[in-house]
Motif scaffolding. Structure first.
Motif, PDB file in Angstrom:
ATOM      1  N   ASP A  97       0.867  -1.172   0.000  1.00 55.19           N
ATOM      2  CA  ASP A  97       0.000   0.000   0.000  1.00 55.19           C
ATOM      3  C   ASP A  97       0.910   1.230   0.000  1.00 55.19           C
ATOM      4  OD1 ASP A  97      -1.737   2.068   0.371  1.00 55.19           O
ATOM      5  OD2 ASP A  97      -2.773   1.196   2.096  1.00 55.19           O
ATOM      6  N   PRO A  98       1.149   1.846  -1.165  1.00 60.75           N
ATOM      7  CA  PRO A  98       2.066   2.990  -1.225  1.00 60.75           C
ATOM      8  C   PRO A  98       1.628   4.178  -0.381  1.00 60.75           C
ATOM      9  CG  PRO A  98       1.686   2.095  -3.422  1.00 60.75           C
ATOM     10  CD  PRO A  98       0.683   1.453  -2.508  1.00 60.75           C
ATOM     11  N   ALA A  99       0.366   4.201   0.038  1.00 62.60           N
ATOM     12  CA  ALA A  99      -0.108   5.286   0.891  1.00 62.60           C
ATOM     13  C   ALA A  99       0.206   5.032   2.366  1.00 62.60           C
ATOM     14  CB  ALA A  99      -1.612   5.479   0.710  1.00 62.60           C
ATOM     15  N   LYS A 100       0.530   3.785   2.705  1.00 58.94           N
ATOM     16  CA  LYS A 100       0.814   3.417   4.096  1.00 58.94           C
ATOM     17  C   LYS A 100       2.101   2.598   4.124  1.00 58.94           C
ATOM     18  CE  LYS A 100      -4.096   3.359   5.392  1.00 58.94           C
ATOM     19  NZ  LYS A 100      -5.218   2.534   5.918  1.00 58.94           N
ATOM     20  N   VAL A 101       3.210   3.286   4.019  1.00 55.19           N
ATOM     21  CA  VAL A 101       4.518   2.633   3.932  1.00 55.19           C
ATOM     22  C   VAL A 101       5.023   2.396   5.348  1.00 55.19           C
ATOM     23  CG1 VAL A 101       6.857   2.828   3.030  1.00 55.19           C
ATOM     24  CG2 VAL A 101       4.931   3.807   1.754  1.00 55.19           C
ATOM     25  N   ARG A 102       5.348   1.154   5.656  1.00 58.52           N
ATOM     26  CA  ARG A 102       5.770   0.854   7.026  1.00 58.52           C
ATOM     27  C   ARG A 102       6.741  -0.318   7.051  1.00 58.52           C
ATOM     28  NH1 ARG A 102       4.735  -3.508   5.899  1.00 58.52           N
ATOM     29  NH2 ARG A 102       2.911  -4.805   6.199  1.00 58.52           N
ATOM     30  N   HIS A 103       7.538  -0.355   8.108  1.00 55.50           N
ATOM     31  CA  HIS A 103       8.354  -1.523   8.423  1.00 55.50           C
ATOM     32  C   HIS A 103       8.398  -1.620   9.942  1.00 55.50           C
ATOM     33  CE1 HIS A 103      11.265   1.852   8.244  1.00 55.50           C
ATOM     34  NE2 HIS A 103      11.922   1.212   9.189  1.00 55.50           N
ATOM     35  N   PHE A 104       9.206  -2.534  10.479  1.00 54.92           N
ATOM     36  CA  PHE A 104       9.177  -2.787  11.916  1.00 54.92           C
ATOM     37  C   PHE A 104      10.592  -2.751  12.485  1.00 54.92           C
ATOM     38  CE2 PHE A 104       5.566  -4.699   9.887  1.00 54.92           C
ATOM     39  CZ  PHE A 104       4.508  -4.252  10.660  1.00 54.92           C
ATOM     40  N   ARG A 105      10.690  -2.147  13.644  1.00 57.84           N
ATOM     41  CA  ARG A 105      11.964  -2.047  14.361  1.00 57.84           C
ATOM     42  C   ARG A 105      11.886  -2.923  15.599  1.00 57.84           C
ATOM     43  NH1 ARG A 105      16.075  -1.753  17.126  1.00 57.84           N
ATOM     44  NH2 ARG A 105      17.329   0.128  17.517  1.00 57.84           N
ATOM     45  N   HIS A 106      12.809  -3.865  15.716  1.00 55.79           N
ATOM     46  CA  HIS A 106      12.873  -4.744  16.891  1.00 55.79           C
ATOM     47  C   HIS A 106      14.089  -4.367  17.727  1.00 55.79           C
ATOM     48  CE1 HIS A 106      10.003  -7.944  15.361  1.00 55.79           C
ATOM     49  NE2 HIS A 106      10.203  -7.192  14.301  1.00 55.79           N
ATOM     50  N   ASP A 107      13.901  -4.283  19.042  1.00 53.54           N
ATOM     51  CA  ASP A 107      15.046  -4.001  19.897  1.00 53.54           C
ATOM     52  C   ASP A 107      15.808  -5.290  20.188  1.00 53.54           C
ATOM     53  OD1 ASP A 107      13.705  -5.360  21.960  1.00 53.54           O
ATOM     54  OD2 ASP A 107      13.031  -3.506  22.943  1.00 53.54           O
ATOM     55  N   ARG A 108      16.819  -5.203  21.027  1.00 56.18           N
ATOM     56  CA  ARG A 108      17.669  -6.374  21.272  1.00 56.18           C
ATOM     57  C   ARG A 108      16.918  -7.520  21.962  1.00 56.18           C
ATOM     58  NH1 ARG A 108      22.490  -5.156  23.176  1.00 56.18           N
ATOM     59  NH2 ARG A 108      22.332  -2.922  22.782  1.00 56.18           N
ATOM     60  N   ARG A 109      15.787  -7.225  22.610  1.00 56.69           N
ATOM     61  CA  ARG A 109      14.972  -8.269  23.243  1.00 56.69           C
ATOM     62  C   ARG A 109      13.911  -8.825  22.302  1.00 56.69           C
ATOM     63  NH1 ARG A 109      14.855  -4.163  27.012  1.00 56.69           N
ATOM     64  NH2 ARG A 109      12.719  -3.736  26.372  1.00 56.69           N
ATOM     65  N   GLY A 110      13.770  -8.205  21.120  1.00 59.49           N
ATOM     66  CA  GLY A 110      12.764  -8.661  20.165  1.00 59.49           C
ATOM     67  C   GLY A 110      11.463  -7.913  20.241  1.00 59.49           C
ATOM     68  N   ASP A 111      11.355  -6.926  21.144  1.00 55.93           N
ATOM     69  CA  ASP A 111      10.134  -6.122  21.214  1.00 55.93           C
ATOM     70  C   ASP A 111      10.051  -5.244  19.963  1.00 55.93           C
ATOM     71  OD1 ASP A 111       9.416  -7.193  23.658  1.00 55.93           O
ATOM     72  OD2 ASP A 111      10.500  -5.653  24.794  1.00 55.93           O
ATOM     73  N   ALA A 112       8.879  -5.215  19.340  1.00 57.51           N
ATOM     74  CA  ALA A 112       8.733  -4.571  18.041  1.00 57.51           C
ATOM     75  C   ALA A 112       7.966  -3.262  18.135  1.00 57.51           C
ATOM     76  CB  ALA A 112       8.014  -5.506  17.074  1.00 57.51           C
ATOM     77  N   SER A 113       8.344  -2.329  17.278  1.00 56.56           N
ATOM     78  CA  SER A 113       7.586  -1.090  17.099  1.00 56.56           C
ATOM     79  C   SER A 113       7.414  -0.861  15.604  1.00 56.56           C
ATOM     80  CB  SER A 113       8.301   0.103  17.740  1.00 56.56           C
ATOM     81  OG  SER A 113       9.605   0.257  17.213  1.00 56.56           O
ATOM     82  N   ARG A 114       6.319  -0.247  15.250  1.00 56.29           N
ATOM     83  CA  ARG A 114       6.000   0.013  13.850  1.00 56.29           C
ATOM     84  C   ARG A 114       6.581   1.369  13.440  1.00 56.29           C
ATOM     85  NH1 ARG A 114       1.167  -1.620  10.675  1.00 56.29           N
ATOM     86  NH2 ARG A 114       0.772  -0.061   9.044  1.00 56.29           N
ATOM     87  N   VAL A 115       7.263   1.399  12.310  1.00 61.35           N
ATOM     88  CA  VAL A 115       7.834   2.635  11.779  1.00 61.35           C
ATOM     89  C   VAL A 115       7.051   3.004  10.528  1.00 61.35           C
ATOM     90  CG1 VAL A 115       9.897   3.769  10.893  1.00 61.35           C
ATOM     91  CG2 VAL A 115      10.106   2.005  12.666  1.00 61.35           C
ATOM     92  N   GLU A 116       6.422   4.169  10.536  1.00 61.07           N
ATOM     93  CA  GLU A 116       5.636   4.611   9.387  1.00 61.07           C
ATOM     94  C   GLU A 116       6.349   5.738   8.662  1.00 61.07           C
ATOM     95  OE1 GLU A 116       1.675   5.516  10.563  1.00 61.07           O
ATOM     96  OE2 GLU A 116       1.232   3.473  11.229  1.00 61.07           O
ATOM     97  N   LEU A 117       6.299   5.695   7.335  1.00 60.32           N
ATOM     98  CA  LEU A 117       6.938   6.692   6.490  1.00 60.32           C
ATOM     99  C   LEU A 117       5.878   7.355   5.617  1.00 60.32           C
ATOM    100  CD1 LEU A 117      10.027   4.617   5.274  1.00 60.32           C
ATOM    101  CD2 LEU A 117       9.968   6.293   7.134  1.00 60.32           C
ATOM    102  N   PRO A 118       6.147   8.541   5.128  1.00 59.15           N
ATOM    103  CA  PRO A 118       5.191   9.172   4.203  1.00 59.15           C
ATOM    104  C   PRO A 118       5.003   8.309   2.961  1.00 59.15           C
ATOM    105  CG  PRO A 118       6.798  10.776   4.991  1.00 59.15           C
ATOM    106  CD  PRO A 118       7.276   9.427   5.451  1.00 59.15           C
ATOM    107  N   GLY A 119       3.785   8.287   2.445  1.00 61.96           N
ATOM    108  CA  GLY A 119       3.508   7.517   1.247  1.00 61.96           C
ATOM    109  C   GLY A 119       4.222   8.087   0.034  1.00 61.96           C
ATOM    110  N   PHE A 120       4.457   7.234  -0.942  1.00 64.52           N
ATOM    111  CA  PHE A 120       5.076   7.681  -2.186  1.00 64.52           C
ATOM    112  C   PHE A 120       4.697   6.713  -3.296  1.00 64.52           C
ATOM    113  CE2 PHE A 120       8.095   4.764  -0.246  1.00 64.52           C
ATOM    114  CZ  PHE A 120       8.598   4.018  -1.307  1.00 64.52           C
ATOM    115  N   ASP A 121       4.841   7.176  -4.527  1.00 62.48           N
ATOM    116  CA  ASP A 121       4.567   6.373  -5.712  1.00 62.48           C
ATOM    117  C   ASP A 121       5.891   5.712  -6.106  1.00 62.48           C
ATOM    118  OD1 ASP A 121       4.365   5.501  -8.402  1.00 62.48           O
ATOM    119  OD2 ASP A 121       2.848   6.994  -8.871  1.00 62.48           O
ATOM    120  N   PRO A 122       6.061   4.394  -5.885  1.00 66.06           N
ATOM    121  CA  PRO A 122       7.371   3.766  -6.089  1.00 66.06           C
ATOM    122  C   PRO A 122       7.928   3.939  -7.497  1.00 66.06           C
ATOM    123  CG  PRO A 122       5.922   2.292  -4.887  1.00 66.06           C
ATOM    124  CD  PRO A 122       5.078   3.426  -5.367  1.00 66.06           C
TER     125      PRO A 122
END
Length: 328
Positions: free
Chosen positions: A264-289
């Protein structure tokens, strides 16, 4: 106030699925235009031109020779890239080439040499590294968020059913096989992230026999880099859709499950895991690839080329050769 330069005029060779996607993207990207479409089948070229609003339809030869074309886009099977890239370069056209650049590293080097000799740019068609999300990944890797990068793991697959008998990806004589196709993205990503070449490679291929001979339809590989850093990949035409990558270090990891193109180019996201494996969602501005890719390609061509990108593409070809040799 400086007037904007005239749009770069692209001549597309090949009227298939990939060319159609890029032609559509050109219609929504400032600074570029689809000026001509070339096919071996005149009726197919005419239909493509009508469908995508391309003003000129003709043969490969006519598109390459046209004075109204600045850049030739090679949307052809890999075994044709060297021939038509060389012809385009000799005609003074910049070359945008779908990945892989060629079936072998030797042919890829020959294509690069032809473009250098003619003084024209050669740009490989890997899109995802030319995007704001790749910029964000690179910033995180370089900024020490993960500590020193020690591991890259990637998977890219889809279940390829319904392919026609002439599908070039199942034809070893035309540069087919999953290693050159989906494997390109995974190997390219590892070389990009580590900014180094592997000292050792290992690879396992699963092959099937089709009309043109045996071709790889699944591959798994391991790349070992200086300092004991490693990358692993798994690609297949016989597994459900996967398109993920993980960059990992002692302080955490980045995980992306749609790395070559946001679902979904309007909702660009990936995930950041810390050293214990706890995850947070990283959202970026949408773009047309694809529009973003074309904008960056046009800027590179106007600047005389993307030498670092070309070096990375040639290194990728070399490692793919090594993987194929390692698999036996």
């Amino acid at each position: 106030m400086t007037d904007a330069p005239a749009p770069l005029r692209f001549g597309l060779l090949g009227a298939g699925r990939i060319a159609a996607k890029l032609a559509a993207a050109m219609s929504r990207t400032a600074g570029v235009t689809a000026a001509a479409i070339g096919s071996r089948d005149p009726a197919r070229a005419a239909a493509f031109a009508a469908r995508h609003g391309v003003p000129v339809a003709g043969s490969y030869e006519e598109v390459v020779a046209s004075p109204d074309v600045d850049v030739v886009y090679l949307a052809l099977p890999p075994h044709l890239h060297l021939e038509w890239g060389r012809r385009a370069a000799e005609a003074g056209k910049a070359v945008l080439c779908e990945k892989p650049l060629a079936p072998t590293a030797a042919d890829a080097e020959a294509l690069a040499a032809a473009c250098r000799a003619a003084g024209v740019a050669l740009i490989d068609g890997t899109q995802w590294t030319r995007s704001p999300r790749a910029d964000a990944f690179w910033s995180a890797l370089g900024g020490g968020e993960l500590g020193e990068l020690t591991r890259v793991t990637a998977a890219f697959s889809f279940h390829a059913d319904g392919w026609e008998a002439d599908e070039h990806r199942l034809d070893p004589t035309r540069g087919g096989g999953v290693l050159l196709d989906l494997g390109w993205y995974c190997v390219h990503a590892a070389l990009w992230a580590f900014d180094a070449d592997p000292v050792h490679v290992a690879c396992s291929l699963t092959r099937e026999t089709h009309a043109a001979g045996a071709v790889d339809v699944a591959a798994s590989g391991l790349l070992t880099f200086p300092g004991g850093r490693t990358a692993g990949f798994d690609v297949s035409y016989r597994t459900a859709w996967r398109n993920w990558i993980e960059f990992a270090g002692p302080a955490g990891s980045l995980v992306c499950d749609d790395f070559t193109r946001p679902r979904d180019p309007a909702k660009v996201r990936h995930f950041r895991h810390d050293r214990r494996g706890d995850a947070s969602r990283v959202e970026l501005p949408g773009f047309d690839p694809q529009a973003e890719f074309l904008t960056r390609v046009a800027a590179a061509i106007r600047a005389g080329g993307d030498e670092e990108g070309l070096k990375l593409a040639l290194r990728t070809q070399s490692v793919l050769d090594r993987l194929r040799e390692a698999a036996g």
